[in-house]
Design an enzyme around this catalytic site. Sequence first.
Site, mmCIF file in Angstrom:
data_model
loop_
_atom_site.group_PDB
_atom_site.id
_atom_site.type_symbol
_atom_site.label_atom_id
_atom_site.label_comp_id
_atom_site.label_asym_id
_atom_site.label_seq_id
_atom_site.Cartn_x
_atom_site.Cartn_y
_atom_site.Cartn_z
ATOM 1 N N GLY A 232 23.190 -9.672 -6.695
ATOM 2 C CA GLY A 232 24.558 -9.320 -7.046
ATOM 3 C C GLY A 232 24.805 -9.554 -8.523
ATOM 4 N N GLY A 237 26.182 -14.999 -9.047
ATOM 5 C CA GLY A 237 24.887 -15.591 -8.742
ATOM 6 C C GLY A 237 24.709 -16.968 -9.331
ATOM 7 N N GLU A 252 18.563 -12.290 -7.924
ATOM 8 C CA GLU A 252 18.304 -10.960 -8.491
ATOM 9 C C GLU A 252 19.646 -10.432 -8.984
ATOM 10 O OE1 GLU A 252 15.422 -9.892 -8.993
ATOM 11 O OE2 GLU A 252 14.231 -11.172 -7.688
ATOM 12 N N CYS A 287 21.352 -1.856 -10.720
ATOM 13 C CA CYS A 287 21.244 -2.888 -11.758
ATOM 14 C C CYS A 287 20.222 -2.549 -12.830
ATOM 15 C CB CYS A 287 20.940 -4.248 -11.131
ATOM 16 S SG CYS A 287 19.474 -4.270 -10.107
#
Length: 478
Positions: A232, A237, A252, A287
């Site tokens: 996210g 995170g 990640e 991302c």
Amino acid sequence: MTRQTQTQATSAAQPFILQGSERFGKSGSPQPIYYPGDAVTLIGEAYFADDLHLELIEKTALQGFQSFRKTSLKARAHILNNLADRLEAHQETLALLITRESGKPITLSQREVARSVKVCRGYAAQVERSTATLMQVEGRSVRLSRFPIGPVLAITPYNFPLNLVIHKLAPAIAAGCSITIKPAPQTPLTALYLGRLAAEAGYEAINVIPAQNSLAETLVRSNAFAKLSFTGSAPVGWHLRSIAGNKSVTLELGGNAAVIVDDLTEPVESLAQRIALGAFSFAGQICISVQRILIQDALKDTLLPALVNATRQLKVGDPFKADTDIGPMISIQQVQRTRSIIKDALKAGANVIYGGNTFNAFTMNPTLLDRTTPAMAVNAEEVFAPIATVSTYHHLEEALALVNRSRYGLQAGLYSHHTPKIEQAYQTLDVGGLLINDIPTTRLDLLPYGGVKDSGLGREGVLCGIEEYTYLKTLIQK
């Protein structure tokens, strides 16, 4: 494909899954899930857990681990191959569900299912290769083996509601762990469908718990879990890591991926098409989308018109049509946020080369900007939207410095014929992965994947994923 087929809602609210079964799940609050392309078409409903379910979630996670940790490597590989078989058998339904929930163009959803199948089969093969390492050290016999770390908590985003879940589920199965999946609130139905397939495949140590993000923090703090795997945004995170206690953590997170074009290593039209797709597919909600395009200044007059033309040719509209490249964003709020990002850039001196406006209230047109500076949010932050900036450089060192002038470091791309320049970039760039003569939006599921700096911690991918879900134990015999 009829509109009715595209948007047909589930007939009843779906319960969450505990220990591979729905029998515990018909409690909590049923939440409607709407198609993001209009925010009114009901796709289905799912029961959302709350704090009252915490004890039951913890109990089943621990029970599932104590049972599943004893399974043989052969049995785990068998389950993974069974799951792959079921994903293949349900691929059309799953692809349609992904598009309904996320607005992802159907061809990309189909590709996501195919990738998920490969991930499961890859982990199955990797499990079968798992053996202990034997050696002699100072006259003693030594065995090194990996053991399952414990119950895993997996928190996943909306943009890959199947494959990013599989990248956590498959290594948990391979390692011998139980897993509790907390999918994104916008896309729980795909995760629930996957949970049922996993149970059918023989893996009952699985919980799938749709919930609002507030429950995620409670789960992260819970001592019932030994491992947190989160995909996210960077702020969320790193916050979750700060409250995770002594858990093993894999993050990640986001990025603002750059591609450097130092050579025209292929026809300019195909190179431009590749970059445009990397920047704008799925409305940039990836991302590793191309966000920064750095062009050697001698190539600008050749590449930039081709890039504008390639962007213009992208099809924006109905994600259920096979020729659509860009569908709706996940919510109208994200469209509004994207418009604000563009507006702020223009106020700071940026210029719109192409786009800059909405296709409709739920869909953004792709946008190319130039005259930006590294400090602008469109370069410095992760936009997670169909926006890309274009700038030029003279020497490769300048481009490498611009890429590194970021708090993120996920992936980057370099187009070059020259081996010394490729090696220079590989040694210099602070990223987790460098793609040569390709865009950074490429992810090979077999290989290690992850970032440095604010882009994350740890790695996913078939070749290294099992290590993230295990610990190393040494046996020394005199």
